[in-house]
Design a protein around this motif. Structure first.
Motif, PDB file in Angstrom:
ATOM      1  N   VAL A 282      -5.464  59.228  55.297  1.00 52.38           N
ATOM      2  CA  VAL A 282      -6.193  58.444  54.611  1.00 52.38           C
ATOM      3  C   VAL A 282      -5.205  57.022  54.482  1.00 52.38           C
ATOM      4  N   LEU A 283      -4.080  57.511  54.561  1.00 49.89           N
ATOM      5  CA  LEU A 283      -3.040  56.123  54.584  1.00 49.89           C
ATOM      6  C   LEU A 283      -2.875  55.460  55.594  1.00 49.89           C
ATOM      7  N   ASP A 284      -3.172  56.105  56.696  1.00 50.60           N
ATOM      8  CA  ASP A 284      -2.722  55.465  58.041  1.00 50.60           C
ATOM      9  C   ASP A 284      -3.297  54.326  58.441  1.00 50.60           C
ATOM     10  N   ASP A 285      -4.578  53.733  57.699  1.00 52.25           N
ATOM     11  CA  ASP A 285      -5.217  52.421  58.019  1.00 52.25           C
ATOM     12  C   ASP A 285      -5.172  51.449  57.000  1.00 52.25           C
ATOM     13  N   VAL A 286      -4.340  51.844  55.887  1.00 51.90           N
ATOM     14  CA  VAL A 286      -4.291  50.893  54.700  1.00 51.90           C
ATOM     15  C   VAL A 286      -3.209  50.040  54.761  1.00 51.90           C
ATOM     16  N   ASP A 287      -3.689  48.965  54.197  1.00 50.92           N
ATOM     17  CA  ASP A 287      -2.645  47.815  54.420  1.00 50.92           C
ATOM     18  C   ASP A 287      -1.250  48.026  53.905  1.00 50.92           C
ATOM     19  N   ARG A 288      -0.267  48.110  54.373  1.00 54.26           N
ATOM     20  CA  ARG A 288       1.030  48.430  54.028  1.00 54.26           C
ATOM     21  C   ARG A 288       1.553  47.541  52.772  1.00 54.26           C
TER      22      ARG A 288
END
Length: 251
Positions: free
Chosen positions: A105-111
């Protein structure tokens, strides 16, 4: 303390293959009644089985190694997890469950996105440290190697008070009747509390999990807002799900 001891007892029996109740009592310096209660928890988890005067390690019930489960249906799991990245918004309070799908889930979240992240997953923790504006909260006091997760929450643990906007959950199995389920009673407790505290529950499961039931249900179908799965889900099962209020997304 109890959760940690149960995990230590499990490791002890696994290493020795078998142990008497008296041996366990002496080794862990607790009463025989305490050992019996702890062993009963392991029996429920199908980790050990009882024999006269003691227990033996139940190899058939051993959890598949995390690495092996992570490889299984890898493309589907990655697609499901990455798709759910879109649901995380600024200032959300999010729970991401342990599992071989949810950590994507975190792989494509805005850093640079600012939000609060609660998790019991070592994989998620390792990824979250790269997000400078994320407030990271970890639940569970005992590390379980087979699932790379932290287990064990007491009745006064703060997770019982958390207000969670969105929970991204994994499951060992899912059925219309029994909902989302898993095999570990300690992980089940965390999952159950999270789903009760969350405004929206998202279930991330590949199609191989459908039509199956594991030992402990942690969330019924009617409590799940959205199920995200892959397009190999059988049509008859999809039809049954469409009759419910739960949204089903296939990728």
């Amino acid at each position: 303390m109890k959760v940690k001891r149960i995990n230590q007892i499990e490791d002890f029996i696994k290493e020795k293959k078998e142990a008497s109740l008296e041996e366990l009592k002496e080794h862990f310096n607790v009463s025989l009644n305490t050992i019996r209660r702890d062993v009963n928890e392991l029996v429920k988890m199908e980790t050990v089985r009882k024999v006269y005067g003691g227990v033996v390690y139940n190899k058939d019930g051993e959890t598949t190694a995390y690495e092996d489960r992570n490889i299984s249906h890898l493309d589907e799991k990655r697609r499901i997890g990455v798709y759910c990245s879109r649901y995380i918004e600024a200032n959300d309070i999010v729970f991401i469950d342990s599992g071989t799908t949810t950590h994507y889930v975190l792989d494509d979240v805005d850093r640079n996105l600012s939000f609060t992240l609660i998790t019991n997953s070592l994989e998620v923790i390792n990824k979250a440290v790269a997000f400078p504006n994320v407030a990271l909260l970890i639940v569970g006091d005992t590390y379980k190697r087979s699932t790379k997760s932290f287990t064990g929450i007491s009745e006064n643990h703060t997770i019982h008070k958390f207000n969670i906007n969105k929970a991204f959950m994994s499951a060992t199995a899912f059925s219309i009747t029994n909902g989302a389920s898993n095999t570990d009673i300690l992980e089940n407790k965390t999952k159950s509390v999270v789903c009760k505290r969350a405004d929206e529950v998202y279930l991330l499961v590949d199609a191989s999990k459908f039509g199956k039931t594991s030992l402990y249900t942690y969330c019924n179908l009617e409590s799940i807002k959205t199920i995200v799965t892959d397009d190999s889900i059988k049509q008859d099962y999809r039809t049954q799900l469409e009759k419910s209020k739960t949204k089903v997304i296939t990728l």
